[in-house]
Design an enzyme around this catalytic site. Structure first.
Site, PDB file in Angstrom:
ATOM      1  N   SER A 127       0.795  -1.222   0.000  1.00  0.00           N
ATOM      2  CA  SER A 127       0.000   0.000   0.000  1.00  0.00           C
ATOM      3  C   SER A 127       0.827   1.271   0.000  1.00  0.00           C
ATOM      4  CB  SER A 127      -0.932   0.007   1.203  1.00  0.00           C
ATOM      5  OG  SER A 127      -0.188  -0.068   2.405  1.00  0.00           O
ATOM      6  N   HIS A 157      -5.081  -3.417  -2.478  1.00  0.00           N
ATOM      7  CA  HIS A 157      -4.772  -2.472  -3.565  1.00  0.00           C
ATOM      8  C   HIS A 157      -4.734  -3.115  -4.939  1.00  0.00           C
ATOM      9  CE1 HIS A 157      -3.978   0.814  -0.783  1.00  0.00           C
ATOM     10  NE2 HIS A 157      -3.586  -0.154   0.028  1.00  0.00           N
ATOM     11  N   LYS A 175     -11.558   0.368  -1.808  1.00  0.00           N
ATOM     12  CA  LYS A 175     -10.585   1.004  -2.703  1.00  0.00           C
ATOM     13  C   LYS A 175     -11.122   0.955  -4.137  1.00  0.00           C
ATOM     14  CE  LYS A 175      -7.429   0.933   0.932  1.00  0.00           C
ATOM     15  NZ  LYS A 175      -6.737   0.104   1.899  1.00  0.00           N
TER      16      LYS A 175
END
Ligand SMILES: *Cc1c(COP(=O)(O)O)cnc(C)c1O
Length: 394
Positions: free
Chosen positions: A181, A209, A240
Site C-alpha cells: 500500500s 490495492h 478502494k
C-alpha cells in the site's frame, strides 16, 4: 495536575516532532479533483482507483438497495442482518477471486483481525512481511501466536525462517500484502505460494490495492503474477477500487465456514449497510463489463511514471497506480506536501509510524478519472518543486 495531562504532553511531543495527525475536510469531488479550503486540487491521494464510487451504475445500485432495505442492516449478519445484496456480493466475490466461497466483514481492517485471530493462536507461528499494513500487524499481535517478520519481499529469508522453525509449531500462517500500500511494489507471490505449498504453511494475501486493478480481468495480484488461487486465503477490501466500504475473505469453503463460526469481528458487529454491498456488487460487474476504466488507469500510470522518470526520478516500485516519492525526513516531507498544496495538488505526506522512521514520503496514487491534462499539470509542478530539493535520492 489534571488526570489527562500525560496525554496532553504526548500530543505536544508529537506536534513538536511534526507527527501530529489531522485531516482536511473535502468539500467536493469531481473526476480526479477535490475541493479543499475552497480550492480545486488535483487529487493524488485517492484509493478510488477506478473512480467507481462516482460511477452512475454503482451509485444507482446503492440508492436502489438503500430505498428497498434501509440505510442500515439493523442487525448482525447471523441474526437478521443478512440481505440479498450481502449474499449476492459474497457469491460474486468468490467467483471474481476464483475461490470456493467468500465472507464479508464491515471493513478490511476487521477482516484481517477476524481472519488471523481465528486461524492461529498460541502454539502457532504467524510470519509476515516487514512492511505489512497495520491491520495485519495488529491482527498478528492479537492472535497470540508467535509472530515473526521477514525483510520486505524477501522470499529467501522467509524460506530460511520456515525451514528453521516449521517443526516447532502446530500451524504456520504466512501473511503478506499483494500490492504493497505504501510502496506500490508486489510481493514475490509465485515464490511465496510455492514455499507455502512445500512446507504445508497457510498463505493469507491482503490484496486491498490489487483487487479490481491488477491482472487481465482485474482479479488482483495473484492473477497478475500468474499464481493459482487454489488454497490461498485472499483478503480484500471493497473500499478502494470497488468504491464502497467493507472487507472480505475469499478462499476455501471450509475456511469461510470456520470464520462464520469463529471470527469475532464478523459475528459481533452489525452487517454492512445493504446499499454498500449492492454498490460493491455493481462495481464488480462494471469492472468486468467496462475494461475502459482499467485501461485509463494503466495509461495514467504510464504517463505519470514516464514523466517522473524523464524528470530524473528513480522510481523504486514496479509500475503500479501507487507511486511513492521518497523524501526521508518528516520535516522536508511536510514542507513539500504543503508546497504541493499551494501549487494545486493534494498529496499529503506519509509519516511514521505509517511508514518506517526515516522513510517519510509523498505517496502519489493515480485513478482512472485523472485526465492527461491533470497529470501534465501535476508533472510540471513536481518537476519544479522537487528537482532541486531531492533529485537523485531514491
Ligand atoms: C486499506 C487497507 C486495509 C483496510 O481496509 P479498510 O477496508 O479500509 O478497513 C487493509 N489492508 C491494506 C493493505 C490496506 O491498504
Amino acid at each position: 495536575m489534571n488526570q489527562f495531562d500525560a496525554l496532553q504532553e504526548e500530543l505536544s511531543r508529537l506536534r513538536a516532532q511534526g507527527l501530529e495527525r489531522s485531516w482536511q475536510q473535502v468539500e467536493a469531488v469531481e473526476g480526479g479533483r477535490i475541493r479543499v479550503k475552497g480550492r480545486w486540487l488535483i487529487h493524488l491521494a485517492s484509493n478510488n482507483y477506478l473512480g467507481l464510487s462516482l460511477h452512475p451504475r454503482v451509485v444507482a445500485a446503492a440508492q436502489e438497495a438503500t430505498v428497498r432495505f434501509g440505510t442500515g442492516a439493523g442487525s448482525a449478519r447471523l441474526i437478521g442482518g443478512t440481505f440479498a445484496p450481502h449474499e449476492r456480493l459474497e457469491e460474486a466475490l468468490a467467483s471474481f477471486k476464483q475461490a470456493e466461497a467468500a465472507l464479508l466483514f464491515p471493513t478490511g481492517y476487521m477482516a484481517n483481525l477476524g481472519i488471523v485471530t481465528s486461524l492461529v493462536g498460541p502454539g502457532d507461528l504467524v510470519i509476515g512481511d516487514h512492511l505489512n499494513h497495520a491491520s495485519l500487524v495488529d491482527a498478528c499481535r492479537l492472535s497470540r501466536a508467535t509472530f515473526r517478520v521477514y525483510p520486505h519481499r524477501d522470499a529467501d529469508r522467509l524460506k530460511e525462517a520456515l525451514d528453521h522453525r516449521r517443526g516447532r509449531y502446530r500451524r504456520v500462517l504466512i501473511v503478506t500484502e499483494g500490492l504493497f500500500s505504501m510502496d506500490g511494489d508486489l510481493a514475490p507471490l509465485p515464490e511465496i505460494a510455492a514455499l507455502a505449498r512445500r512446507t504445508g504453511a497457510w498463505l493469507l494475501v491482503d490484496d486491498a490495492h490489487g483487487t479490481g486493478v491488477l491482472g487481465a480481468h482485474g482479479r488482483g495480484s495473484l492473477e497478475y503474477l500468474g499464481v493459482s488461487p487454489e488454497g490461498i486465503l485472499q483478503m480484500g477490501t471493497l473500499s478502494k477500487a470497488l468504491g464502497s466500504v467493507g472487507g472480505f475473505l475469499a478462499g476455501p469453503r471450509v475456511i469461510v465456514d470456520y470464520l462464520k463460526n469463529k471470527a469475532r469481528s464478523f459475528i459481533y458487529t452489525t452487517a454492512l449497510p445493504p446499499g454498500c454491498a449492492a454498490a460493491a456488487c455493481e462495481a464488480l460487474r462494471v469492472i468486468q463489463e467496462e475494461p475502459v476504466w482499467r485501461q485509463r488507469l494503466e495509461e495514467n500510470v504510464r504517463q505519470w511514471t514516464d514523466g517522473l522518470k524523464k524528470a530524473g526520478w528513480q522510481l523504486v516500485s514496479d509500475s503500479s497506480q501507487i507511486v511513492p516519492i521518497h523524501v526521508g525526513e518528516v520535516e522536508e516531507t511536510m514542507r513539500l506536501s504543503l508546497a504541493l498544496f499551494e501549487a494545486g495538488i493534494y498529496a499529503p505526506g506519509i509519516r511514521p509510524p505509517t511508514v518506517p522512521a526515516g522513510s517519510a514520503r509523498i505517496r502519489t496514487s493515480l485513478t482512472a478519472l485523472h485526465t492527461p491534462a491533470d497529470l501534465q499539470e501535476a508533472l510540471f509542478v513536481f518537476e519544479k518543486l522537487f528537482s532541486h530539493a531531492i533529485m537523485g535520492t531514491p
